[in-house]
Design a protein around this motif. Structure first.
Motif, PDB file in Angstrom:
ATOM      1  N   PRO A 109      -3.622   6.725   0.733  1.00 29.91           N
ATOM      2  CA  PRO A 109      -3.202   5.325   0.663  1.00 29.91           C
ATOM      3  C   PRO A 109      -3.760   4.680  -0.610  1.00 29.91           C
ATOM      4  O   PRO A 109      -4.933   4.880  -0.941  1.00 29.91           O
ATOM      5  CB  PRO A 109      -3.821   4.703   1.928  1.00 29.91           C
ATOM      6  N   GLN A 110      -2.927   3.941  -1.334  1.00 25.19           N
ATOM      7  CA  GLN A 110      -3.334   3.399  -2.632  1.00 25.19           C
ATOM      8  C   GLN A 110      -2.728   2.019  -2.862  1.00 25.19           C
ATOM      9  O   GLN A 110      -1.595   1.736  -2.452  1.00 25.19           O
ATOM     10  CB  GLN A 110      -2.874   4.346  -3.748  1.00 25.19           C
ATOM     11  N   TRP A 111      -3.509   1.193  -3.520  1.00 24.84           N
ATOM     12  CA  TRP A 111      -3.074  -0.173  -3.823  1.00 24.84           C
ATOM     13  C   TRP A 111      -3.944  -0.686  -4.956  1.00 24.84           C
ATOM     14  O   TRP A 111      -5.094  -0.263  -5.099  1.00 24.84           O
ATOM     15  CB  TRP A 111      -3.244  -1.050  -2.579  1.00 24.84           C
ATOM     16  N   GLU A 154       1.092  13.289  -5.978  1.00 24.30           N
ATOM     17  CA  GLU A 154      -0.298  12.966  -6.290  1.00 24.30           C
ATOM     18  C   GLU A 154      -0.361  12.276  -7.652  1.00 24.30           C
ATOM     19  O   GLU A 154       0.590  12.333  -8.433  1.00 24.30           O
ATOM     20  CB  GLU A 154      -1.212  14.197  -6.214  1.00 24.30           C
ATOM     21  N   HIS A 155      -1.481  11.620  -7.913  1.00 25.19           N
ATOM     22  CA  HIS A 155      -1.677  10.921  -9.183  1.00 25.19           C
ATOM     23  C   HIS A 155      -2.987  11.333  -9.834  1.00 25.19           C
ATOM     24  O   HIS A 155      -3.981  11.598  -9.148  1.00 25.19           O
ATOM     25  CB  HIS A 155      -1.797   9.406  -8.988  1.00 25.19           C
ATOM     26  N   GLY A 156      -2.961  11.316 -11.181  1.00 23.60           N
ATOM     27  CA  GLY A 156      -4.179  11.315 -11.984  1.00 23.60           C
ATOM     28  C   GLY A 156      -4.073  10.095 -12.876  1.00 23.60           C
ATOM     29  O   GLY A 156      -2.999   9.847 -13.451  1.00 23.60           O
ATOM     30  N   VAL A 203       0.898  -1.161   0.000  1.00 21.56           N
ATOM     31  CA  VAL A 203       0.000   0.000   0.000  1.00 21.56           C
ATOM     32  C   VAL A 203       0.931   1.203   0.000  1.00 21.56           C
ATOM     33  O   VAL A 203       1.778   1.340   0.878  1.00 21.56           O
ATOM     34  CB  VAL A 203      -0.911   0.011   1.240  1.00 21.56           C
ATOM     35  N   GLU A 204       0.800   2.051  -1.026  1.00 20.18           N
ATOM     36  CA  GLU A 204       1.679   3.221  -1.126  1.00 20.18           C
ATOM     37  C   GLU A 204       1.025   4.419  -0.422  1.00 20.18           C
ATOM     38  O   GLU A 204      -0.176   4.656  -0.585  1.00 20.18           O
ATOM     39  CB  GLU A 204       1.898   3.604  -2.595  1.00 20.18           C
ATOM     40  N   ILE A 205       1.866   5.159   0.312  1.00 17.55           N
ATOM     41  CA  ILE A 205       1.441   6.460   0.859  1.00 17.55           C
ATOM     42  C   ILE A 205       2.585   7.405   0.568  1.00 17.55           C
ATOM     43  O   ILE A 205       3.703   7.187   1.040  1.00 17.55           O
ATOM     44  CB  ILE A 205       1.174   6.380   2.378  1.00 17.55           C
ATOM     45  N   HIS A 206       2.340   8.416  -0.287  1.00 16.39           N
ATOM     46  CA  HIS A 206       3.450   9.285  -0.686  1.00 16.39           C
ATOM     47  C   HIS A 206       2.984  10.710  -0.969  1.00 16.39           C
ATOM     48  O   HIS A 206       1.803  10.960  -1.210  1.00 16.39           O
ATOM     49  CB  HIS A 206       4.217   8.705  -1.886  1.00 16.39           C
ATOM     50  N   VAL A 207       3.971  11.601  -0.944  1.00 18.12           N
ATOM     51  CA  VAL A 207       3.678  13.032  -1.118  1.00 18.12           C
ATOM     52  C   VAL A 207       3.195  13.342  -2.537  1.00 18.12           C
ATOM     53  O   VAL A 207       2.440  14.290  -2.757  1.00 18.12           O
ATOM     54  CB  VAL A 207       4.916  13.892  -0.743  1.00 18.12           C
TER      55      VAL A 207
HETATM   56 MN    MN Z   1       1.711   5.822  -6.287  1.00 14.81          MN
END
Ligand code: MN
Ligand code: UGY
Length: 256
Positions: free
Chosen positions: A231-233, A197-199, A191-195
């Motif tokens: 948080p993303q996965w 951002e994504h589109g 699970v990624e948590i990072h500064v």
């Molecule tokens: Mn990511």
């Protein structure tokens, strides 16, 4: 499958947006002709960039981005012609017109004069971001190519999760656009948590995306915004590989 009247899979929250095609609303933007926009992600939502889908009619034409704004265009379908000064290719700079079809992409540095013209009915993915200059680092150059020509590599050692970087990861670049392809059953290893951002737009297949504490079945055409620290996965599920095209801000000090 048609959802019951008044329902949608789309969900908007403070840290992510999950946007399905049934909720798109189309509009025009100044200077563009023969072109309709669905602006999915924008600073109105809290992002530091914009993501849109553009439907261009044959002979539709673009307008320039706002001053200081970089533009990345990816052709989902159809064909466009780009008029640009200094369009790079292996043979050296090309002056004039260059054609891009499905899977073609082009990155215009901020304030790089250009025009996009649709040669047939075309659907484009657009990312735009204000460039963040750094003292002593030159602006990046124009980049163009065809996704199928770009080599992929195993993501964190997993051959079943292949990542293509469409733009060079160099200090002058403050944005990345990548294409991720997963075999059925392949997943992000953490699970990624990072500064950053994504589109994101799903370009193929199906899977399940975790966003914050929510899990969404996703399919081709779905769009996702992930704010900083969301948080993303992802896990690819189904009988075909799943793929997505995504934007990420990179290489800049968050305090700058
Ligand atoms: Mn990511
Ligand atoms: O580049 C990334 O952060 C990528 N691994 N994130 C994602 O696919 N959600």
């Amino acid at each position: 499958m048609q959802l019951p009247f008044g329902h949608t899979r789309s969900r908007i929250s403070t840290h992510y947006a999950f946007i399905t095609p049934d909720t798109h609303v189309w509009s025009t933007l100044p200077g563009w002709t023969g072109s309709n926009f669905a602006v999915h992600i924008s600073p109105h939502m809290g992002s530091r960039f914009t993501q849109a889908t553009i439907k261009m009619a044959p002979e539709g034409r673009s307008a320039m981005p706002l001053p200081g704004v970089q533009r990345f265009v990816y052709v989902l379908s159809g064909a466009i012609e780009v008029e640009s000064i200094g369009l790079k290719s292996d043979e050296g700079p090309l002056i004039g017109k260059h054609r891009f079809e499905s899977g073609g992409f082009i990155f215009f540095p901020a304030d790089h004069a250009h025009a996009i013209r649709a040669r047939e009915e075309s659907v484009l993915v657009l990312f735009e971001k204000p460039y963040e200059p750094v003292d002593g680092i030159d602006y990046p150059e124009l980049v163009s190519g065809q996704a199928s020509d770009i080599a992929s590599s195993a993501f964190m050692g997993d051959e079943a999760a292949q990542l293509k970087l469409l733009l060079p990861n160099i200090p002058s670049m403050d944005m990345a656009v990548n294409l991720f392809t997963y075999q059925p059953g392949a997943a992000l290893p953490q699970v990624e948590i990072h500064v950053m951002e994504h589109g994101l737009i799903m370009t193929g297949g199906t899977g399940v995306y975790r966003l914050g504490d929510d899990w969404f079945p996703v399919q081709t055409g779905d769009i996702i915004w992930m704010a900083s620290y969301c948080p993303q996965w992802f896990v690819a599920m189904g009988k075909q590989p799943a793929s997505y095209l995504y934007y990420k801000d990179i290489n800049r000090d968050p305090l700058s």
